[in-house]
Design a protein around this motif. Sequence first.
Motif, PDB file in Angstrom:
ATOM      1  N   ALA A   1     -22.658 -29.946  16.021  1.00  0.00           N
ATOM      2  CA  ALA A   1     -23.265 -28.866  15.239  1.00  0.00           C
ATOM      3  C   ALA A   1     -22.188 -27.939  14.691  1.00  0.00           C
ATOM      4  CB  ALA A   1     -24.269 -28.091  16.093  1.00  0.00           C
ATOM      5  N   PHE A   2     -21.149 -27.694  15.504  1.00  0.00           N
ATOM      6  CA  PHE A   2     -20.046 -26.859  15.018  1.00  0.00           C
ATOM      7  C   PHE A   2     -19.359 -27.522  13.833  1.00  0.00           C
ATOM      8  CE2 PHE A   2     -15.582 -25.688  14.804  1.00  0.00           C
ATOM      9  CZ  PHE A   2     -15.721 -24.333  14.557  1.00  0.00           C
ATOM     10  N   ALA A   3     -19.190 -28.830  13.881  1.00  0.00           N
ATOM     11  CA  ALA A   3     -18.564 -29.543  12.759  1.00  0.00           C
ATOM     12  C   ALA A   3     -19.364 -29.325  11.477  1.00  0.00           C
ATOM     13  CB  ALA A   3     -18.438 -31.027  13.078  1.00  0.00           C
ATOM     14  N   LEU A   4     -20.682 -29.354  11.580  1.00  0.00           N
ATOM     15  CA  LEU A   4     -21.521 -29.088  10.406  1.00  0.00           C
ATOM     16  C   LEU A   4     -21.341 -27.649   9.919  1.00  0.00           C
ATOM     17  CD1 LEU A   4     -24.839 -30.879  11.444  1.00  0.00           C
ATOM     18  CD2 LEU A   4     -23.077 -31.697   9.866  1.00  0.00           C
ATOM     19  N   VAL A   5     -21.345 -26.716  10.859  1.00  0.00           N
ATOM     20  CA  VAL A   5     -21.187 -25.295  10.500  1.00  0.00           C
ATOM     21  C   VAL A   5     -19.811 -25.050   9.885  1.00  0.00           C
ATOM     22  CG1 VAL A   5     -20.971 -22.969  11.484  1.00  0.00           C
ATOM     23  CG2 VAL A   5     -22.876 -24.437  12.162  1.00  0.00           C
ATOM     24  N   ALA A   6     -18.769 -25.618  10.478  1.00  0.00           N
ATOM     25  CA  ALA A   6     -17.408 -25.416   9.968  1.00  0.00           C
ATOM     26  C   ALA A   6     -17.235 -26.018   8.576  1.00  0.00           C
ATOM     27  CB  ALA A   6     -16.389 -26.019  10.932  1.00  0.00           C
ATOM     28  N   THR A   7     -17.825 -27.178   8.361  1.00  0.00           N
ATOM     29  CA  THR A   7     -17.745 -27.822   7.049  1.00  0.00           C
ATOM     30  C   THR A   7     -18.478 -26.989   6.000  1.00  0.00           C
ATOM     31  OG1 THR A   7     -17.606 -29.989   8.090  1.00  0.00           O
ATOM     32  CG2 THR A   7     -18.261 -29.935   5.773  1.00  0.00           C
ATOM     33  N   ALA A   8     -19.660 -26.538   6.335  1.00  0.00           N
ATOM     34  CA  ALA A   8     -20.426 -25.697   5.407  1.00  0.00           C
ATOM     35  C   ALA A   8     -19.705 -24.378   5.136  1.00  0.00           C
ATOM     36  CB  ALA A   8     -21.821 -25.432   5.961  1.00  0.00           C
ATOM     37  N   THR A   9     -19.106 -23.808   6.166  1.00  0.00           N
ATOM     38  CA  THR A   9     -18.376 -22.546   5.994  1.00  0.00           C
ATOM     39  C   THR A   9     -17.157 -22.738   5.106  1.00  0.00           C
ATOM     40  OG1 THR A   9     -19.125 -21.772   8.160  1.00  0.00           O
ATOM     41  CG2 THR A   9     -17.192 -20.686   7.226  1.00  0.00           C
ATOM     42  N   ALA A  10     -16.402 -23.811   5.330  1.00  0.00           N
ATOM     43  CA  ALA A  10     -15.221 -24.075   4.487  1.00  0.00           C
ATOM     44  C   ALA A  10     -15.638 -24.252   3.035  1.00  0.00           C
ATOM     45  CB  ALA A  10     -14.483 -25.307   4.994  1.00  0.00           C
ATOM     46  N   ALA A  11     -16.732 -24.968   2.801  1.00  0.00           N
ATOM     47  CA  ALA A  11     -17.218 -25.168   1.431  1.00  0.00           C
ATOM     48  C   ALA A  11     -17.673 -23.855   0.813  1.00  0.00           C
ATOM     49  CB  ALA A  11     -18.360 -26.187   1.425  1.00  0.00           C
ATOM     50  N   LEU A  12     -18.382 -23.060   1.589  1.00  0.00           N
ATOM     51  CA  LEU A  12     -18.856 -21.772   1.079  1.00  0.00           C
ATOM     52  C   LEU A  12     -17.693 -20.835   0.761  1.00  0.00           C
ATOM     53  CD1 LEU A  12     -21.241 -19.934   0.402  1.00  0.00           C
ATOM     54  CD2 LEU A  12     -21.241 -19.205   2.800  1.00  0.00           C
ATOM     55  N   LEU A  13     -16.711 -20.770   1.643  1.00  0.00           N
ATOM     56  CA  LEU A  13     -15.548 -19.912   1.383  1.00  0.00           C
ATOM     57  C   LEU A  13     -14.770 -20.406   0.167  1.00  0.00           C
ATOM     58  CD1 LEU A  13     -14.306 -19.167   5.022  1.00  0.00           C
ATOM     59  CD2 LEU A  13     -15.565 -17.640   3.477  1.00  0.00           C
ATOM     60  N   TRP A  14     -14.710 -21.711  -0.038  1.00  0.00           N
ATOM     61  CA  TRP A  14     -14.052 -22.265  -1.222  1.00  0.00           C
ATOM     62  C   TRP A  14     -14.802 -21.844  -2.484  1.00  0.00           C
ATOM     63  CZ3 TRP A  14     -16.019 -26.648  -4.111  1.00  0.00           C
ATOM     64  CH2 TRP A  14     -15.149 -27.095  -5.101  1.00  0.00           C
ATOM     65  N   LEU A  15     -16.140 -21.917  -2.455  1.00  0.00           N
ATOM     66  CA  LEU A  15     -16.941 -21.493  -3.606  1.00  0.00           C
ATOM     67  C   LEU A  15     -16.777 -20.001  -3.888  1.00  0.00           C
ATOM     68  CD1 LEU A  15     -20.220 -23.499  -2.932  1.00  0.00           C
ATOM     69  CD2 LEU A  15     -18.552 -23.900  -4.769  1.00  0.00           C
ATOM     70  N   ILE A  16     -16.743 -19.204  -2.833  1.00  0.00           N
ATOM     71  CA  ILE A  16     -16.553 -17.759  -3.006  1.00  0.00           C
ATOM     72  C   ILE A  16     -15.166 -17.478  -3.585  1.00  0.00           C
ATOM     73  CG2 ILE A  16     -16.292 -15.566  -1.771  1.00  0.00           C
ATOM     74  CD1 ILE A  16     -18.516 -16.576   0.146  1.00  0.00           C
ATOM     75  N   ALA A  17     -14.152 -18.196  -3.101  1.00  0.00           N
ATOM     76  CA  ALA A  17     -12.794 -18.013  -3.630  1.00  0.00           C
ATOM     77  C   ALA A  17     -12.734 -18.388  -5.108  1.00  0.00           C
ATOM     78  CB  ALA A  17     -11.799 -18.840  -2.826  1.00  0.00           C
ATOM     79  N   MET A  18     -13.425 -19.452  -5.511  1.00  0.00           N
ATOM     80  CA  MET A  18     -13.444 -19.827  -6.930  1.00  0.00           C
ATOM     81  C   MET A  18     -14.126 -18.744  -7.756  1.00  0.00           C
ATOM     82  SD  MET A  18     -13.927 -23.912  -7.377  1.00  0.00           S
ATOM     83  CE  MET A  18     -15.626 -23.929  -6.875  1.00  0.00           C
ATOM     84  N   ALA A  19     -15.224 -18.208  -7.263  1.00  0.00           N
ATOM     85  CA  ALA A  19     -15.921 -17.139  -7.986  1.00  0.00           C
ATOM     86  C   ALA A  19     -15.028 -15.906  -8.089  1.00  0.00           C
ATOM     87  CB  ALA A  19     -17.233 -16.796  -7.284  1.00  0.00           C
ATOM     88  N   TYR A  20     -14.325 -15.596  -7.021  1.00  0.00           N
ATOM     89  CA  TYR A  20     -13.434 -14.432  -7.006  1.00  0.00           C
ATOM     90  C   TYR A  20     -12.298 -14.593  -8.014  1.00  0.00           C
ATOM     91  CZ  TYR A  20     -10.124 -10.951  -5.299  1.00  0.00           C
ATOM     92  OH  TYR A  20      -9.246  -9.904  -5.212  1.00  0.00           O
ATOM     93  N   HIS A  21     -11.704 -15.783  -8.057  1.00  0.00           N
ATOM     94  CA  HIS A  21     -10.575 -16.032  -8.965  1.00  0.00           C
ATOM     95  C   HIS A  21     -11.014 -16.412 -10.377  1.00  0.00           C
ATOM     96  CE1 HIS A  21      -7.483 -15.565  -5.946  1.00  0.00           C
ATOM     97  NE2 HIS A  21      -8.177 -16.327  -5.132  1.00  0.00           N
ATOM     98  N   GLY A  22     -12.278 -16.779 -10.517  1.00  0.00           N
ATOM     99  CA  GLY A  22     -12.801 -17.112 -11.834  1.00  0.00           C
ATOM    100  C   GLY A  22     -12.287 -18.410 -12.410  1.00  0.00           C
ATOM    101  N   ARG A  23     -11.922 -19.329 -11.530  1.00  0.00           N
ATOM    102  CA  ARG A  23     -11.431 -20.628 -11.994  1.00  0.00           C
ATOM    103  C   ARG A  23     -11.655 -21.676 -10.911  1.00  0.00           C
ATOM    104  NH1 ARG A  23      -6.152 -21.626  -9.914  1.00  0.00           N
ATOM    105  NH2 ARG A  23      -5.290 -19.785  -8.937  1.00  0.00           N
ATOM    106  N   LEU A  24     -11.554 -22.937 -11.323  1.00  0.00           N
ATOM    107  CA  LEU A  24     -11.700 -24.044 -10.386  1.00  0.00           C
ATOM    108  C   LEU A  24     -10.469 -24.116  -9.486  1.00  0.00           C
ATOM    109  CD1 LEU A  24     -13.465 -26.460  -9.596  1.00  0.00           C
ATOM    110  CD2 LEU A  24     -12.153 -27.834 -11.214  1.00  0.00           C
ATOM    111  N   LEU A  25     -10.690 -24.197  -8.183  1.00  0.00           N
ATOM    112  CA  LEU A  25      -9.593 -24.315  -7.217  1.00  0.00           C
ATOM    113  C   LEU A  25      -9.655 -25.674  -6.541  1.00  0.00           C
ATOM    114  CD1 LEU A  25      -9.867 -20.805  -5.500  1.00  0.00           C
ATOM    115  CD2 LEU A  25      -8.248 -21.496  -7.271  1.00  0.00           C
TER     116      LEU A  25
END
Length: 172
Positions: free
Chosen positions: A118-142
């Motif tokens: 379950a942690f693996a699922l949570v960690a994967t989802a969190t990494a993806a979400l933080l990546w999406l937030i970072a892209m929105a913050y920087h305004g470009r594809l990362l």
Amino acid sequence: QRNSLMPLGLLQRLDRLARNLTPLTLSFVLVIISATPLRIPDFGPIAPNVGLIAAYYWGIYRPDLFPAMAAFAVGLWQDVLVGPPLGMNALGLLAIHWFILSQRRFFQGKSFAVVWWAFALVATATAALLWLIAMAYHGRLLDATPAAFQGALTVALYPFLTWVFARAQHAV
């Protein structure tokens, strides 16, 4: 023999306070260690998310000693030390904490393998979400590669930190 300068009640309250602060203090120290610069090129963006492990573990096993404000504080501390937009990890750990509390009954009595899965699922989802937030913050594809490696390293580190947290929990 009791020290006449310190009443026994005060010593008991100080002992209880120290025990109650153990999860938060240990989480802060581990975030500091994880944020310490290593002489490994490009390790910073893929460093394991120790705050996520702490919020997940303590949310399941001792939410009384690691309330939502502790998760927020650890995330904010991680933001200050690591450098993402201030509040990004803090809000993420707060969301994880609330999610874990809502699912806590499911985790009670489960094997380590189920909790880790379950942690693996949570960690994967969190990494993806933080990546999406970072892209929105920087305004470009990362590039998603650092986020994927961070998620994988976080999942790989979970058993070791669970052992550390379990020892601390036993001491508390």
